[in-house]
Design a protein around this motif. Structure first.
Motif, PDB file in Angstrom:
ATOM      1  N   GLU A  40       0.846  -1.005  -2.366  1.00  0.00           N
ATOM      2  CA  GLU A  40       1.816  -0.754  -1.283  1.00  0.00           C
ATOM      3  C   GLU A  40       2.700  -1.972  -1.057  1.00  0.00           C
ATOM      4  N   TRP A 162       7.849   7.218   5.124  1.00  0.00           N
ATOM      5  CA  TRP A 162       8.305   7.075   3.743  1.00  0.00           C
ATOM      6  C   TRP A 162       8.805   8.400   3.183  1.00  0.00           C
ATOM      7  N   ASN A 220       6.076   5.166  -2.811  1.00  0.00           N
ATOM      8  CA  ASN A 220       5.487   4.595  -1.599  1.00  0.00           C
ATOM      9  C   ASN A 220       4.874   5.669  -0.720  1.00  0.00           C
TER      10      ASN A 220
END
Length: 257
Positions: A40, A162, A220
């Motif tokens: 991440e 995201w 992501n």
């Protein structure tokens, strides 16, 4: 005369650094909770770096009628944060000694781009802070019941944001492509509507880096969404659910006997 065995002031900093590094539990990087956080952290850098550093160039050529007229090349530079309406370019005039007119690109796509980059920066900072917590203060994370729950809630929020950011920036990027292609620049210039005026496409913007930023955005999302399960396993909710499963299995074994 100072003793040679006395610690000097310059030795204190290395010793403090050694104590900090000695307390790091590097083995947690091999666990899913720590390994996914590293991913991440990295992909957040890739996402906001690819979008925030993008710049492109588009253009067109205008050739007026007559043998004495030269071809005029138009070049338009654009990039993050994609406030295209603020980007000017000169349109040549074919009427005698008329001065070139200043036109602007059309559109403002700064909202999805800035949201995407801002989310990437905050994801980078949170992932880095969480890694420090996992590696250096692992006992605090394990003993404090509120920290895993907070981490789980934040992870779920980041996963949702995201998804929204990647989808919004993907739509915004398609609009940026439409507004900056050479045909859109030619259509905006009134001189190209005249007779015996030839307008052709010039430089075509290379959007590879911007396309990759959208891909990083969805990666992501997958990382944060997948990490929800590993963070959930650290919470009290998962700890309370495990004994119930064990007691049910034991009860089933007793019933069979």
């Amino acid at each position: 005369m100072a003793e040679s065995g006395a610690p000097s002031g310059g030795d204190k900093a290395p010793r403090l650094q050694d104590r900090v590094l000695a307390g790091m539990r590097w083995g947690r990087l091999q666990e899913p909770l720590g390994f996914v956080k590293v991913l991440e952290w990295l992909f957040a850098i890739f996402a906001f770096g690819a979008c925030g550093s993008f710049s492109g160039e588009s253009g067109a050529t205008v050739k007026c009628s007559g043998e004495t007229k030269e071809m005029s090349a138009i070049s338009v530079q654009f990039g993050y944060p994609f406030r295209l309406y603020q980007i000017p370019f000169e349109m040549p005039e074919c009427d005698g000694d008329a001065e070139p007119r200043t036109l602007h690109l059309v559109g403002d796509f700064s909202a999805p781009a800035e949201f995407f980059v801002t989310l990437g920066v905050f994801s980078f900072l949170y992932a880095m802070a969480a890694l420090v917590l996992y590696l250096r203060f692992h006992s605090l994370y394990s003993d404090n019941k509120k920290l895993p729950f907070t981490d789980f809630c934040v992870t779920v929020c980041f996963a949702f944001f995201w998804l929204v950011a990647a989808a919004a920036w993907g739509k915004g990027l398609s609009d940026v492509k439409a507004a900056t292609r050479p045909s859109s620049i030619i259509a905006a210039m009134s001189v190209c509507q005249g007779h015996d005026v030839v307008c052709n496409a010039g430089a075509t913007p290379a959007m590879g880096l911007a396309n990759i930023s959208v891909l990083f955005g969805f990666i992501n999302f997958l990382l944060w969404a997948g990490n929800c399960w590993f963070v959930f396993k650290e919470t009290t909710w998962h700890a309370q659910a495990e004994p119930r499963g064990d007691s049910a299995a034991e009860q089933g074994a007793i019933d069979k006997q």
